[in-house]
Design an enzyme around this catalytic site. Structure first.
Site, PDB file in Angstrom:
ATOM      1  N   ARG A  29       0.709  -1.234   0.089  1.00 11.02           N
ATOM      2  CA  ARG A  29       0.044   0.038  -0.130  1.00 11.02           C
ATOM      3  C   ARG A  29       0.840   1.281  -0.034  1.00 11.02           C
ATOM      4  O   ARG A  29       0.432   2.400   0.545  1.00 11.02           O
ATOM      5  CB  ARG A  29      -0.996  -0.078   1.193  1.00 11.02           C
ATOM      6  CG  ARG A  29      -1.990  -1.072   1.093  1.00 11.02           C
ATOM      7  CD  ARG A  29      -3.275  -0.359   0.545  1.00 11.02           C
ATOM      8  NE  ARG A  29      -4.243  -1.581   0.487  1.00 11.02           N
ATOM      9  CZ  ARG A  29      -5.462  -1.585   1.216  1.00 11.02           C
ATOM     10  NH1 ARG A  29      -5.650  -0.500   2.183  1.00 11.02           N
ATOM     11  NH2 ARG A  29      -6.184  -2.681   1.204  1.00 11.02           N
ATOM     12  N   ARG A  33      -3.148   6.617   0.922  1.00  7.17           N
ATOM     13  CA  ARG A  33      -3.922   7.678   1.475  1.00  7.17           C
ATOM     14  C   ARG A  33      -2.994   8.536   2.501  1.00  7.17           C
ATOM     15  O   ARG A  33      -3.198   9.643   2.935  1.00  7.17           O
ATOM     16  CB  ARG A  33      -5.291   7.248   2.633  1.00  7.17           C
ATOM     17  CG  ARG A  33      -6.307   7.418   1.803  1.00  7.17           C
ATOM     18  CD  ARG A  33      -7.285   6.669   2.526  1.00  7.17           C
ATOM     19  NE  ARG A  33      -7.124   5.158   2.769  1.00  7.17           N
ATOM     20  CZ  ARG A  33      -7.961   4.333   3.247  1.00  7.17           C
ATOM     21  NH1 ARG A  33      -9.244   4.746   3.721  1.00  7.17           N
ATOM     22  NH2 ARG A  33      -7.659   2.869   3.337  1.00  7.17           N
ATOM     23  N   ARG A  42      -6.900  12.413  -5.088  1.00  7.59           N
ATOM     24  CA  ARG A  42      -8.381  11.683  -4.808  1.00  7.59           C
ATOM     25  C   ARG A  42      -9.452  12.780  -4.680  1.00  7.59           C
ATOM     26  O   ARG A  42     -10.379  12.566  -5.156  1.00  7.59           O
ATOM     27  CB  ARG A  42      -8.164  10.920  -3.505  1.00  7.59           C
ATOM     28  CG  ARG A  42      -9.225  10.210  -3.241  1.00  7.59           C
ATOM     29  CD  ARG A  42      -9.111   9.422  -1.825  1.00  7.59           C
ATOM     30  NE  ARG A  42      -9.002  10.243  -0.723  1.00  7.59           N
ATOM     31  CZ  ARG A  42      -9.140  10.000   0.475  1.00  7.59           C
ATOM     32  NH1 ARG A  42      -9.184   8.703   0.811  1.00  7.59           N
ATOM     33  NH2 ARG A  42      -8.903  10.768   1.360  1.00  7.59           N
ATOM     34  N   ASP A  79      -6.589  -2.901  -7.333  1.00  7.87           N
ATOM     35  CA  ASP A  79      -7.163  -3.480  -6.054  1.00  7.87           C
ATOM     36  C   ASP A  79      -7.348  -4.927  -6.404  1.00  7.87           C
ATOM     37  O   ASP A  79      -7.437  -5.174  -7.517  1.00  7.87           O
ATOM     38  CB  ASP A  79      -8.427  -2.598  -5.900  1.00  7.87           C
ATOM     39  CG  ASP A  79      -8.693  -3.022  -4.346  1.00  7.87           C
ATOM     40  OD1 ASP A  79      -8.335  -2.315  -3.663  1.00  7.87           O
ATOM     41  OD2 ASP A  79      -9.636  -4.187  -4.076  1.00  7.87           O
ATOM     42  N   TYR A 155     -15.103 -11.664  -0.401  1.00  8.17           N
ATOM     43  CA  TYR A 155     -15.818 -10.195  -0.763  1.00  8.17           C
ATOM     44  C   TYR A 155     -17.163 -10.610  -1.606  1.00  8.17           C
ATOM     45  O   TYR A 155     -18.045  -9.631  -1.402  1.00  8.17           O
ATOM     46  CB  TYR A 155     -14.953  -9.476  -1.565  1.00  8.17           C
ATOM     47  CG  TYR A 155     -13.852  -8.589  -0.636  1.00  8.17           C
ATOM     48  CD1 TYR A 155     -14.678  -7.557   0.035  1.00  8.17           C
ATOM     49  CD2 TYR A 155     -12.694  -8.952  -0.519  1.00  8.17           C
ATOM     50  CE1 TYR A 155     -13.722  -6.611   1.048  1.00  8.17           C
ATOM     51  CE2 TYR A 155     -11.834  -8.212   0.480  1.00  8.17           C
ATOM     52  CZ  TYR A 155     -12.337  -7.119   1.240  1.00  8.17           C
ATOM     53  OH  TYR A 155     -11.647  -6.475   1.931  1.00  8.17           O
TER      54      TYR A 155
HETATM   55  O1  CP3 Z   1       0.176  -1.926  -2.400  1.00 11.21           O
HETATM   56  C1  CP3 Z   1      -0.042  -1.062  -3.141  1.00 11.21           C
HETATM   57  O2  CP3 Z   1       0.184   0.286  -2.907  1.00 11.21           O
HETATM   58  C2  CP3 Z   1      -1.267  -1.196  -4.310  1.00 11.21           C
HETATM   59  C3  CP3 Z   1      -2.239  -0.917  -4.084  1.00 11.21           C
HETATM   60  C4  CP3 Z   1      -3.317  -1.789  -3.320  1.00 11.21           C
HETATM   61  C5  CP3 Z   1      -4.599  -1.229  -2.898  1.00 11.21           C
HETATM   62  N1  CP3 Z   1      -5.291  -2.282  -2.695  1.00 11.21           N
HETATM   63  C6  CP3 Z   1      -5.229   0.186  -3.266  1.00 11.21           C
HETATM   64  C7  CP3 Z   1      -6.324   0.566  -2.365  1.00 11.21           C
HETATM   65  C8  CP3 Z   1      -3.256  -3.044  -2.864  1.00 11.21           C
HETATM   66  C9  CP3 Z   1      -2.034  -4.018  -3.043  1.00 11.21           C
HETATM   67  C10 CP3 Z   1      -4.704  -3.546  -2.611  1.00 11.21           C
HETATM   68  C11 CP3 Z   1      -4.970  -4.860  -2.155  1.00 11.21           C
HETATM   69  C12 CP3 Z   1      -6.192  -5.068  -1.433  1.00 11.21           C
HETATM   70  N2  CP3 Z   1      -7.478  -4.406  -1.356  1.00 11.21           N
HETATM   71  C13 CP3 Z   1      -6.225  -5.934  -0.175  1.00 11.21           C
HETATM   72  C14 CP3 Z   1      -5.081  -6.941   0.094  1.00 11.21           C
HETATM   73  C15 CP3 Z   1      -4.260  -6.264   0.940  1.00 11.21           C
HETATM   74  C16 CP3 Z   1      -4.443  -6.225   2.331  1.00 11.21           C
HETATM   75  O3  CP3 Z   1      -4.563  -5.058   2.794  1.00 11.21           O
HETATM   76  O4  CP3 Z   1      -4.792  -7.159   3.078  1.00 11.21           O
HETATM   77  C17 CP3 Z   1      -7.463  -5.822   0.345  1.00 11.21           C
HETATM   78  C18 CP3 Z   1      -8.060  -6.686   1.381  1.00 11.21           C
HETATM   79  C19 CP3 Z   1      -8.155  -4.977  -0.634  1.00 11.21           C
HETATM   80  C20 CP3 Z   1      -9.779  -4.691  -0.396  1.00 11.21           C
HETATM   81  C21 CP3 Z   1      -9.890  -3.345  -0.151  1.00 11.21           C
HETATM   82  N3  CP3 Z   1      -9.710  -2.102  -1.259  1.00 11.21           N
HETATM   83  C22 CP3 Z   1      -9.993  -2.627   0.970  1.00 11.21           C
HETATM   84  C23 CP3 Z   1     -10.000  -3.345   2.401  1.00 11.21           C
HETATM   85  C24 CP3 Z   1      -9.841  -1.360   0.890  1.00 11.21           C
HETATM   86  C25 CP3 Z   1      -9.704  -0.083   2.034  1.00 11.21           C
HETATM   87  C26 CP3 Z   1     -11.326   0.434   2.477  1.00 11.21           C
HETATM   88  C27 CP3 Z   1     -10.937   1.561   3.417  1.00 11.21           C
HETATM   89  O5  CP3 Z   1     -11.538   2.620   3.040  1.00 11.21           O
HETATM   90  O6  CP3 Z   1     -10.096   1.496   4.346  1.00 11.21           O
HETATM   91  C28 CP3 Z   1      -9.742  -1.015  -0.362  1.00 11.21           C
HETATM   92  C29 CP3 Z   1      -9.604   0.400  -1.058  1.00 11.21           C
HETATM   93  C30 CP3 Z   1      -8.056   0.728  -1.400  1.00 11.21           C
HETATM   94  N4  CP3 Z   1      -7.416  -0.103  -2.104  1.00 11.21           N
HETATM   95  C31 CP3 Z   1      -7.679   1.829  -0.993  1.00 11.21           C
HETATM   96  C32 CP3 Z   1      -6.219   1.876  -1.656  1.00 11.21           C
HETATM   97  C33 CP3 Z   1      -5.053   2.849  -1.479  1.00 11.21           C
HETATM   98  C34 CP3 Z   1      -8.043   2.921  -0.154  1.00 11.21           C
HETATM   99  C35 CP3 Z   1      -9.135   3.669  -0.874  1.00 11.21           C
HETATM  100  C36 CP3 Z   1      -8.945   5.339  -0.898  1.00 11.21           C
HETATM  101  O7  CP3 Z   1      -8.049   5.649  -1.885  1.00 11.21           O
HETATM  102  O8  CP3 Z   1      -9.360   5.969  -0.101  1.00 11.21           O
END
Ligand code: CP3
Length: 361
Positions: A29, A33, A42, A79, A155
């Site tokens: 990640r 954010r 964003r 994602d 999911y």
């Molecule tokens: O690592 C990186 O920089 C690549 C980006 C990445 C994102 N999601 C971007 C993202 C990666 C590798 C993921 C994987 C992902 N997504 C996982 C597996 C990793 C882990 O955390 O165990 C999971 C479970 C998801 C599903 C998902 N997507 C979640 C739980 C969320 C967050 C929800 C929240 O608001 O907290 C997302 C959204 C997401 N994916 C964000 C990012 C940067 C945040 C959304 C935003 O920009 O506000």
């Protein structure tokens, strides 16, 4: 020193088990954010799907941490849910709620209607990965990633994130044949998607089975491991040389089982002592991790000590330094910078700390 010759990125050398002067470092990640540049973008583009599916935006976001910190790995901004619409499962990511799948997949009829993955529906992936390779060249490795079948099915069936996973577990424990069918379809789709990412330029692939740590070991063996293996087997058949990493959150109880998935590298969360993880996984398995992401809220002295402890525990060779899970929103950017700078000087810092220890009292 020879110059002008292409160098193999540290991350790829560590993934092959080479002994290096320091481990490569990147952060799960790392685009997201906690970065002001991301939050500004964003505000301009509030839809997550647009940020991740408009190739130019995804490229720009992936490069934000690369430009700021020069990590050894650049992960595509995307994602784990991104491929789901290409098999017939639309989703949205809603601010402060997380991923939403509506309607969730709960019936045999819905599962029958899912289609094989069509990569033509994901053209932005090819464009973004190609552009990332052009931009970072041999200075870092480009990582692609996917969700593993159990986590994606969780999911799809729950319809959103969950604390208990009671709906998918209810399906597992009452209609297992139906869930196995869904897991099989998702596994085959993910294998196609991984190959597509590799052919588009990804040099390493990380499989996130983030929620498989919620399974009992017995259920892990039934519902998670066989489908990780199904993905790995299909990918290795056509792309045997691309390193595969497997990450699970809360994996301490299933670490040895993760090693049976067929991947090359296990990404370890911070609840496990890294030296112990290496003993449990055996000398052939490479590892990634595993500093507590919350350590980045500590003082820089604390962060430095934790980094050096972690690198010492992992030992030389076959270690990719990383956090034990994604970097947390609110993490001070300055500490992220310090994390990368320190990890990249780990060889000198470790030598120095050994000299300090060696000074006679
Ligand atoms: O690592 C990186 O920089 C690549 C980006 C990445 C994102 N999601 C971007 C993202 C990666 C590798 C993921 C994987 C992902 N997504 C996982 C597996 C990793 C882990 O955390 O165990 C999971 C479970 C998801 C599903 C998902 N997507 C979640 C739980 C969320 C967050 C929800 C929240 O608001 O907290 C997302 C959204 C997401 N994916 C964000 C990012 C940067 C945040 C959304 C935003 O920009 O506000």
């Amino acid at each position: 020193m020879m110059t002008g010759f292409p160098q193999t990125p540290y991350l790829l050398r560590a993934a092959r088990g080479e002994v290096l002067d320091r481990p490569p470092v990147w952060m799960m990640r790392q685009a997201g954010r906690y970065m002001k540049a991301y939050r500004d973008l964003r505000d301009k583009y509030p839809s997550f799907r647009e940020r991740s599916e408009n190739a130019d935006l995804a490229i720009e976001i992936s490069l934000q941490p690369w430009r700021a910190f020069q990590p050894d790995g650049v992960i595509l901004f995307s994602d784990i849910l991104t491929p789901l619409p290409a098999i017939g499962i639309p989703f949205d990511i809603v601010e402060s709620k997380g991923p939403i799948i509506d309607p969730p997949i709960r019936t045999a009829e819905q599962i029958n209607q899912l289609c094989p993955l069509d990569v033509e529906k994901l053209p932005f992936i090819r464009k973004a990965l190609k552009a990332l390779r052009d931009e970072v060249g041999d200075k870092a490795a480009v990582l692609g990633f996917v969700g593993a079948p159990w986590t994606l099915a969780a999911y799809a069936v729950e319809g959103k994130g969950s604390k208990s996973y009671s709906i998918i577990k209810g399906m597992a424990f009452s209609r297992p044949a139906m869930l196995h069918k869904l897991l099989g379809k998702i596994a085959d789709a993910i294998a196609v998607y991984v190959r597509y990412q590799i052919e588009s330029g990804a040099q390493v692939i990380q499989l996130f089975d983030s929620w498989a740590g919620h399974l009992s070991p017995q259920d892990y063996d039934t519902f998670a491991l066989p489908y990780q293996q199904r993905v790995v087997r299909q990918v290795k058949k056509t792309h045997p040389d691309t390193p595969l990493i497997l990450y699970i959150s809360g994996s301490a109880g299933v670490l040895e089982r993760m090693g049976q998935s067929g991947v090359d590298i296990i990404s370890v969360d911070w609840t496990v002592d890294m030296a112990e993880a290496r003993r449990r996984l055996g000398s052939n398995m490479k590892v990634q991790g595993n500093m507590d992401p919350a350590a980045l809220f500590g003082s820089q002295e604390f962060i430095r000590n934790r980094i050096l402890d972690n690198i010492r525990q992992a030992g030389n060779g076959g270690h990719i330094f990383n956090l034990g899970h994604g970097v947390l929103p609110g993490t001070p950017e300055d500490n992220v910078r310090f994390f990368f700078e320190t990890a990249k000087q780990a060889d000198q810092l470790l030598k120095h700390s050994e000299q300090l220890l060696a000074v006679p009292a």
